[in-house]
Design an enzyme around this catalytic site. Sequence first.
Site, PDB file in Angstrom:
ATOM      1  N   GLY A  10       0.839  -1.200   0.000  1.00 25.45           N
ATOM      2  CA  GLY A  10       0.000   0.000   0.000  1.00 25.45           C
ATOM      3  C   GLY A  10       0.870   1.245   0.000  1.00 25.45           C
ATOM      4  N   GLY A  13      -0.357   4.819  -0.659  1.00 17.04           N
ATOM      5  CA  GLY A  13      -1.380   5.409   0.207  1.00 17.04           C
ATOM      6  C   GLY A  13      -0.809   6.514   1.072  1.00 17.04           C
ATOM      7  N   ASP A  35       2.415  -1.942  -4.569  1.00 13.16           N
ATOM      8  CA  ASP A  35       1.128  -1.226  -4.670  1.00 13.16           C
ATOM      9  C   ASP A  35       0.423  -1.683  -5.948  1.00 13.16           C
ATOM     10  OD1 ASP A  35       0.044   1.543  -3.162  1.00 13.16           O
ATOM     11  OD2 ASP A  35      -0.834   1.166  -5.134  1.00 13.16           O
ATOM     12  N   ILE A  55      -1.668  -7.794  -3.452  1.00  9.84           N
ATOM     13  CA  ILE A  55      -1.285  -8.599  -2.279  1.00  9.84           C
ATOM     14  C   ILE A  55      -2.047  -9.927  -2.220  1.00  9.84           C
ATOM     15  CG2 ILE A  55      -0.461  -6.756  -0.747  1.00  9.84           C
ATOM     16  CD1 ILE A  55      -3.297  -6.601   0.422  1.00  9.84           C
ATOM     17  N   TYR A 154     -14.916  -2.784   7.548  1.00  6.64           N
ATOM     18  CA  TYR A 154     -13.525  -2.381   7.771  1.00  6.64           C
ATOM     19  C   TYR A 154     -13.116  -2.619   9.233  1.00  6.64           C
ATOM     20  CZ  TYR A 154      -9.715   1.104   8.218  1.00  6.64           C
ATOM     21  OH  TYR A 154      -8.533   1.745   8.474  1.00  6.64           O
ATOM     22  N   LYS A 158     -10.283  -5.154  10.588  1.00  9.59           N
ATOM     23  CA  LYS A 158      -9.134  -4.706  11.380  1.00  9.59           C
ATOM     24  C   LYS A 158      -9.047  -5.486  12.693  1.00  9.59           C
ATOM     25  CE  LYS A 158      -7.190  -1.420   8.875  1.00  9.59           C
ATOM     26  NZ  LYS A 158      -5.835  -1.620   8.325  1.00  9.59           N
TER      27      LYS A 158
HETATM   28  N1  SER Z   1      -9.595   6.765   8.958  1.00  6.35           N
HETATM   29  C1  SER Z   1     -10.170   5.496   8.657  1.00  6.35           C
HETATM   30  C2  SER Z   1     -11.429   5.611   7.927  1.00  6.35           C
HETATM   31  O1  SER Z   1     -12.057   6.633   8.029  1.00  6.35           O
HETATM   32  C3  SER Z   1     -10.433   4.736   9.900  1.00  6.35           C
HETATM   33  O2  SER Z   1      -9.270   4.078  10.270  1.00  6.35           O
HETATM   34  O3  SER Z   1     -11.825   4.684   7.281  1.00  6.35           O
END
Ligand code: SER
Length: 339
Positions: A10, A13, A35, A55, A154, A158
Amino acid sequence: MRKRAILITGANGEIGHGLISSLHQKHEQNIIALDLQPMDSKITGYIKEGIVGNILDKNLLEQINGEYAISEIYHLAALLSTRAEFSPQVAHEVNVGGTINLLELAVKQSRSQGQAVKYFFPSSIAVYGFTSLNEKILNPILKEDEHCDPQTMYGCNKLYCEKLGIYYSHHYQRLAAEFTPGLVDFRSIRFPGLISASTIPTGGTSDYAPEMIHAAVQGKPYACFVRPDTIIPFMTMPDAIKSILNLMNADKQKLSRLVYNITAFHPTAEEFFDKILNYFSNAEVSYVINKKRQAIVDSWPAEVDDSIARADWGWKPEYDFQSAFETYLIPKIKLHYGQ
Ligand code: SER
Protein backbone atom coordinates in the site's frame (compact mmCIF):
# COMPACT_ATOMS: atom_id res chain seq x y z
CA MET A 1 22.05 -14.65 -1.79
CA ARG A 2 18.72 -12.91 -1.40
CA LYS A 3 18.74 -9.13 -1.23
CA ARG A 4 18.07 -7.55 2.16
CA ALA A 5 14.79 -5.65 2.18
CA ILE A 6 11.99 -4.13 4.13
CA LEU A 7 8.65 -4.52 2.43
CA ILE A 8 5.92 -1.86 2.40
CA THR A 9 2.51 -2.69 0.93
CA GLY A 10 0.00 0.00 0.00
CA ALA A 11 3.03 2.19 -0.61
CA ASN A 12 1.09 4.78 -2.60
CA GLY A 13 -1.38 5.41 0.21
CA GLU A 14 -1.26 8.25 2.70
CA ILE A 15 0.67 6.38 5.39
CA GLY A 16 2.91 4.81 2.73
CA HIS A 17 3.95 8.23 1.45
CA GLY A 18 4.77 9.49 4.92
CA LEU A 19 6.52 6.33 6.05
CA ILE A 20 8.67 5.97 2.94
CA SER A 21 9.79 9.63 3.08
CA SER A 22 10.63 9.26 6.74
CA LEU A 23 12.56 5.99 6.30
CA HIS A 24 14.46 7.61 3.44
CA GLN A 25 15.43 10.51 5.72
CA LYS A 26 16.74 7.91 8.14
CA HIS A 27 18.91 6.53 5.29
CA GLU A 28 16.98 3.31 4.80
CA GLN A 29 18.25 2.03 1.44
CA ASN A 30 16.39 -1.24 1.09
CA ILE A 31 12.72 -0.36 0.69
CA ILE A 32 10.69 -2.63 -1.56
CA ALA A 33 7.34 -0.95 -2.22
CA LEU A 34 4.29 -2.87 -3.38
CA ASP A 35 1.13 -1.23 -4.67
CA LEU A 36 -1.67 -1.84 -7.17
CA GLN A 37 -0.68 1.32 -9.02
CA PRO A 38 2.74 2.40 -10.34
CA MET A 39 4.66 4.20 -7.60
CA ASP A 40 3.95 7.88 -7.21
CA SER A 41 6.82 9.99 -8.53
CA LYS A 42 7.12 11.58 -5.06
CA ILE A 43 8.39 8.30 -3.62
CA THR A 44 10.19 6.58 -6.49
CA GLY A 45 13.48 8.26 -5.53
CA TYR A 46 13.24 6.85 -2.03
CA ILE A 47 12.81 3.16 -2.79
CA LYS A 48 15.02 0.38 -4.08
CA GLU A 49 12.26 -1.24 -6.08
CA GLY A 50 8.61 -0.57 -6.78
CA ILE A 51 6.50 -3.62 -7.55
CA VAL A 52 3.11 -3.10 -9.16
CA GLY A 53 0.90 -5.96 -8.07
CA ASN A 54 -1.79 -7.34 -5.82
CA ILE A 55 -1.29 -8.60 -2.28
CA LEU A 56 -3.76 -11.35 -3.14
CA ASP A 57 -1.41 -12.65 -5.86
CA LYS A 58 0.32 -15.53 -4.07
CA ASN A 59 2.67 -16.16 -7.01
CA LEU A 60 3.90 -12.59 -6.77
CA LEU A 61 4.45 -12.93 -3.01
CA GLU A 62 6.33 -16.21 -3.62
CA GLN A 63 8.53 -14.42 -6.14
CA ILE A 64 9.23 -11.68 -3.59
CA ASN A 65 9.98 -14.39 -1.02
CA GLY A 66 12.54 -15.96 -3.37
CA GLU A 67 14.24 -12.72 -4.22
CA TYR A 68 14.49 -10.90 -0.89
CA ALA A 69 15.51 -11.50 2.71
CA ILE A 70 12.85 -9.39 4.42
CA SER A 71 13.49 -8.18 7.95
CA GLU A 72 10.39 -5.99 8.36
CA ILE A 73 6.97 -5.83 6.74
CA TYR A 74 4.78 -2.73 6.93
CA HIS A 75 1.46 -3.98 5.64
CA LEU A 76 -0.47 -0.79 4.87
CA ALA A 77 -2.66 -1.83 1.94
CA ALA A 78 -6.38 -1.79 2.73
CA LEU A 79 -9.79 -0.55 1.62
CA LEU A 80 -10.93 2.15 4.07
CA SER A 81 -14.22 2.21 5.94
CA THR A 82 -16.59 4.00 3.56
CA ARG A 83 -15.35 2.19 0.50
CA ALA A 84 -15.49 -1.16 2.30
CA GLU A 85 -19.22 -0.70 2.99
CA PHE A 86 -19.91 -0.52 -0.73
CA SER A 87 -17.92 -3.70 -1.47
CA PRO A 88 -17.84 -5.72 1.75
CA GLN A 89 -16.70 -8.97 0.19
CA VAL A 90 -13.86 -7.33 -1.73
CA ALA A 91 -12.93 -5.49 1.47
CA HIS A 92 -12.79 -8.80 3.32
CA GLU A 93 -10.67 -10.37 0.60
CA VAL A 94 -8.21 -7.48 0.49
CA ASN A 95 -8.15 -6.46 4.15
CA VAL A 96 -8.13 -9.94 5.66
CA GLY A 97 -6.81 -12.06 2.76
CA GLY A 98 -3.97 -9.63 2.13
CA THR A 99 -3.01 -9.54 5.79
CA ILE A 100 -2.87 -13.33 6.13
CA ASN A 101 -0.89 -13.67 2.88
CA LEU A 102 1.71 -11.30 4.29
CA LEU A 103 1.72 -13.09 7.65
CA GLU A 104 2.47 -16.31 5.74
CA LEU A 105 5.27 -14.51 3.91
CA ALA A 106 6.62 -13.35 7.27
CA VAL A 107 6.61 -16.95 8.58
CA LYS A 108 8.50 -18.24 5.52
CA GLN A 109 11.02 -15.44 5.79
CA SER A 110 11.45 -16.00 9.49
CA ARG A 111 12.06 -19.74 9.03
CA SER A 112 14.59 -19.23 6.25
CA GLN A 113 16.47 -16.47 8.08
CA GLY A 114 16.29 -18.05 11.52
CA GLN A 115 15.01 -14.85 13.08
CA ALA A 116 11.65 -13.24 13.72
CA VAL A 117 10.31 -10.93 11.05
CA LYS A 118 8.82 -7.70 12.34
CA TYR A 119 5.35 -7.00 11.01
CA PHE A 120 3.61 -3.64 11.40
CA PHE A 121 -0.16 -3.56 11.01
CA PRO A 122 -2.14 -0.30 11.07
CA SER A 123 -5.36 -0.90 12.93
CA SER A 124 -8.00 1.71 13.65
CA ILE A 125 -10.53 3.22 16.03
CA ALA A 126 -13.01 1.47 13.71
CA VAL A 127 -12.50 -1.71 15.79
CA TYR A 128 -14.67 -0.05 18.43
CA GLY A 129 -18.41 0.15 18.10
CA PHE A 130 -21.28 1.77 19.95
CA THR A 131 -24.85 0.90 19.15
CA SER A 132 -26.14 4.41 19.88
CA LEU A 133 -24.89 7.95 20.23
CA ASN A 134 -26.05 7.84 23.83
CA GLU A 135 -23.75 4.89 24.52
CA LYS A 136 -20.88 6.89 22.96
CA ILE A 137 -21.63 9.86 25.21
CA LEU A 138 -21.74 7.61 28.27
CA ASN A 139 -18.32 6.10 27.38
CA PRO A 140 -16.23 9.12 26.37
CA ILE A 141 -12.85 7.37 26.44
CA LEU A 142 -12.04 3.74 25.69
CA LYS A 143 -9.20 1.46 26.69
CA GLU A 144 -7.96 -1.18 24.23
CA ASP A 145 -10.23 -3.98 25.37
CA GLU A 146 -13.49 -2.07 25.80
CA HIS A 147 -16.38 -1.96 23.31
CA CYS A 148 -14.61 -3.89 20.57
CA ASP A 149 -17.86 -4.42 18.67
CA PRO A 150 -17.18 -3.01 15.20
CA GLN A 151 -20.13 -2.00 13.08
CA THR A 152 -18.38 -1.73 9.75
CA MET A 153 -16.79 -4.30 7.47
CA TYR A 154 -13.52 -2.38 7.77
CA GLY A 155 -13.69 -2.43 11.58
CA CYS A 156 -14.45 -6.17 11.58
CA ASN A 157 -11.52 -6.75 9.22
CA LYS A 158 -9.13 -4.71 11.38
CA LEU A 159 -10.17 -6.36 14.64
CA TYR A 160 -9.85 -9.85 13.15
CA CYS A 161 -6.44 -9.02 11.63
CA GLU A 162 -5.24 -7.87 15.05
CA LYS A 163 -6.26 -11.30 16.34
CA LEU A 164 -4.53 -13.00 13.41
CA GLY A 165 -1.34 -11.11 14.15
CA ILE A 166 -1.49 -12.20 17.79
CA TYR A 167 -2.17 -15.80 16.73
CA TYR A 168 0.76 -15.83 14.28
CA SER A 169 3.01 -14.36 16.97
CA HIS A 170 2.12 -16.78 19.76
CA HIS A 171 0.27 -19.86 18.54
CA TYR A 172 0.85 -20.38 14.82
CA GLN A 173 0.71 -24.13 14.05
CA ARG A 174 0.58 -24.91 17.75
CA LEU A 175 -0.08 -28.60 17.15
CA ALA A 176 2.83 -29.12 14.77
CA ALA A 177 5.79 -31.20 15.97
CA GLU A 178 8.15 -28.35 15.17
CA PHE A 179 5.93 -25.66 16.77
CA THR A 180 7.99 -22.50 17.19
CA PRO A 181 6.24 -19.46 18.67
CA GLY A 182 7.54 -16.01 17.85
CA LEU A 183 8.25 -16.45 14.14
CA VAL A 184 6.40 -13.19 13.55
CA ASP A 185 7.03 -10.14 15.71
CA PHE A 186 3.63 -8.50 15.14
CA ARG A 187 3.09 -4.92 16.31
CA SER A 188 -0.02 -2.88 15.72
CA ILE A 189 -1.38 0.60 16.41
CA ARG A 190 -5.03 1.61 16.38
CA PHE A 191 -4.89 4.94 14.60
CA PRO A 192 -7.36 7.75 15.07
CA GLY A 193 -8.33 9.80 12.00
CA LEU A 194 -5.12 10.94 10.29
CA ILE A 195 -4.53 14.34 8.72
CA SER A 196 -1.73 14.88 6.23
CA ALA A 197 -0.67 18.17 4.68
CA SER A 198 0.44 16.56 1.44
CA THR A 199 -2.17 13.88 0.69
CA ILE A 200 -5.90 13.45 1.15
CA PRO A 201 -7.52 10.16 2.09
CA THR A 202 -9.70 8.14 -0.23
CA GLY A 203 -12.69 6.16 0.94
CA GLY A 204 -12.47 6.76 4.70
CA THR A 205 -15.14 8.10 7.04
CA SER A 206 -12.90 10.37 9.13
CA ASP A 207 -12.18 12.16 5.83
CA TYR A 208 -14.32 15.19 6.74
CA ALA A 209 -11.52 16.78 8.79
CA PRO A 210 -8.71 16.57 6.21
CA GLU A 211 -11.16 17.43 3.41
CA MET A 212 -12.37 20.53 5.28
CA ILE A 213 -8.82 21.81 5.83
CA HIS A 214 -7.59 21.12 2.30
CA ALA A 215 -10.70 22.78 0.83
CA ALA A 216 -10.20 25.90 2.98
CA VAL A 217 -6.57 26.32 1.90
CA GLN A 218 -7.67 26.09 -1.73
CA GLY A 219 -10.45 28.65 -1.17
CA LYS A 220 -13.14 26.07 -1.94
CA PRO A 221 -16.40 25.76 0.01
CA TYR A 222 -16.80 22.44 1.82
CA ALA A 223 -19.98 20.47 2.46
CA CYS A 224 -19.24 18.57 5.66
CA PHE A 225 -21.02 15.19 5.74
CA VAL A 226 -21.27 14.97 9.56
CA ARG A 227 -22.95 17.10 12.26
CA PRO A 228 -21.01 20.00 13.83
CA ASP A 229 -20.90 18.18 17.21
CA THR A 230 -19.33 15.02 15.74
CA ILE A 231 -16.29 13.99 17.73
CA ILE A 232 -13.56 11.37 17.24
CA PRO A 233 -9.80 11.45 17.89
CA PHE A 234 -7.36 12.71 15.26
CA MET A 235 -3.62 12.98 14.73
CA THR A 236 -1.21 14.51 12.22
CA MET A 237 0.50 12.23 9.74
CA PRO A 238 4.02 13.03 11.07
CA ASP A 239 2.91 11.82 14.51
CA ALA A 240 1.44 8.67 12.98
CA ILE A 241 4.73 7.95 11.21
CA LYS A 242 6.71 8.70 14.37
CA SER A 243 4.53 6.26 16.29
CA ILE A 244 5.09 3.48 13.76
CA LEU A 245 8.86 3.91 13.87
CA ASN A 246 8.92 4.20 17.67
CA LEU A 247 6.85 1.06 18.15
CA MET A 248 8.87 -0.90 15.59
CA ASN A 249 12.12 0.16 17.27
CA ALA A 250 10.90 -0.48 20.81
CA ASP A 251 12.52 -3.17 22.90
CA LYS A 252 10.24 -6.21 22.65
CA GLN A 253 10.69 -6.92 26.37
CA LYS A 254 8.98 -3.62 27.15
CA LEU A 255 5.85 -4.34 25.11
CA SER A 256 3.06 -5.61 27.33
CA ARG A 257 0.72 -6.08 24.37
CA LEU A 258 0.81 -6.33 20.58
CA VAL A 259 -1.93 -3.79 19.80
CA TYR A 260 -1.93 -0.23 21.16
CA ASN A 261 -4.23 2.78 21.20
CA ILE A 262 -2.71 6.15 20.45
CA THR A 263 -4.29 9.60 20.19
CA ALA A 264 -3.39 13.28 19.92
CA PHE A 265 -6.48 15.56 19.96
CA HIS A 266 -10.24 15.15 19.61
CA PRO A 267 -12.05 18.27 18.43
CA THR A 268 -15.59 18.34 17.09
CA ALA A 269 -16.18 19.03 13.40
CA GLU A 270 -17.26 22.55 14.40
CA GLU A 271 -14.06 23.10 16.38
CA PHE A 272 -12.11 22.14 13.24
CA PHE A 273 -14.07 24.77 11.31
CA ASP A 274 -13.52 27.41 14.02
CA LYS A 275 -9.81 26.71 13.99
CA ILE A 276 -9.70 26.99 10.21
CA LEU A 277 -11.48 30.39 10.44
CA ASN A 278 -8.53 31.69 12.49
CA TYR A 279 -6.35 31.26 9.41
CA PHE A 280 -8.86 31.63 6.57
CA SER A 281 -11.60 33.97 7.71
CA ASN A 282 -13.50 33.49 4.43
CA ALA A 283 -13.58 29.70 4.70
CA GLU A 284 -17.02 28.28 3.94
CA VAL A 285 -18.36 25.11 5.50
CA SER A 286 -21.94 23.90 5.23
CA TYR A 287 -23.26 20.79 6.92
CA VAL A 288 -24.88 18.41 4.45
CA ILE A 289 -25.24 15.40 6.65
CA ASN A 290 -24.96 11.93 5.25
CA LYS A 291 -26.89 9.98 7.87
CA LYS A 292 -25.27 6.67 7.00
CA ARG A 293 -21.70 7.93 7.23
CA GLN A 294 -22.70 9.89 10.35
CA ALA A 295 -23.83 6.66 12.00
CA ILE A 296 -20.42 5.11 11.31
CA VAL A 297 -18.57 8.01 12.94
CA ASP A 298 -21.05 7.99 15.84
CA SER A 299 -20.16 4.34 16.45
CA TRP A 300 -16.50 5.32 16.98
CA PRO A 301 -15.26 6.64 20.34
CA ALA A 302 -14.84 10.34 21.10
CA GLU A 303 -11.41 9.59 22.58
CA VAL A 304 -9.16 6.63 23.35
CA ASP A 305 -6.93 5.96 26.33
CA ASP A 306 -3.33 5.64 25.13
CA SER A 307 -1.69 5.35 28.55
CA ILE A 308 -0.30 1.86 27.88
CA ALA A 309 1.52 3.06 24.73
CA ARG A 310 2.88 5.98 26.73
CA ALA A 311 4.12 3.69 29.49
CA ASP A 312 5.47 0.84 27.34
CA TRP A 313 7.28 2.60 24.51
CA GLY A 314 7.21 6.27 25.42
CA TRP A 315 4.48 7.33 23.01
CA LYS A 316 3.77 11.05 23.05
CA PRO A 317 2.39 13.08 20.14
CA GLU A 318 4.42 16.04 19.02
CA TYR A 319 1.38 18.04 17.89
CA ASP A 320 -1.69 19.06 19.88
CA PHE A 321 -4.70 20.66 18.19
CA GLN A 322 -3.17 24.15 18.24
CA SER A 323 0.36 23.28 17.15
CA ALA A 324 -0.92 20.82 14.53
CA PHE A 325 -2.51 23.78 12.71
CA GLU A 326 0.08 26.42 13.53
CA THR A 327 3.30 24.61 12.78
CA TYR A 328 2.34 21.70 10.54
CA LEU A 329 -0.99 21.81 8.69
CA ILE A 330 -1.36 25.43 7.67
CA PRO A 331 2.23 26.10 6.53
CA LYS A 332 2.68 22.71 4.87
CA ILE A 333 -0.70 22.63 3.09
CA LYS A 334 -0.09 26.15 1.78
CA LEU A 335 3.24 24.98 0.39
CA HIS A 336 1.58 21.90 -1.07
CA TYR A 337 -0.80 24.11 -3.08
CA GLY A 338 2.01 26.47 -4.05
CA GLN A 339 0.99 29.41 -1.81
N1 SER B 1 -9.59 6.77 8.96
C1 SER B 1 -10.17 5.50 8.66
C2 SER B 1 -11.43 5.61 7.93
O1 SER B 1 -12.06 6.63 8.03
C3 SER B 1 -10.43 4.74 9.90
O2 SER B 1 -9.27 4.08 10.27
O3 SER B 1 -11.82 4.68 7.28
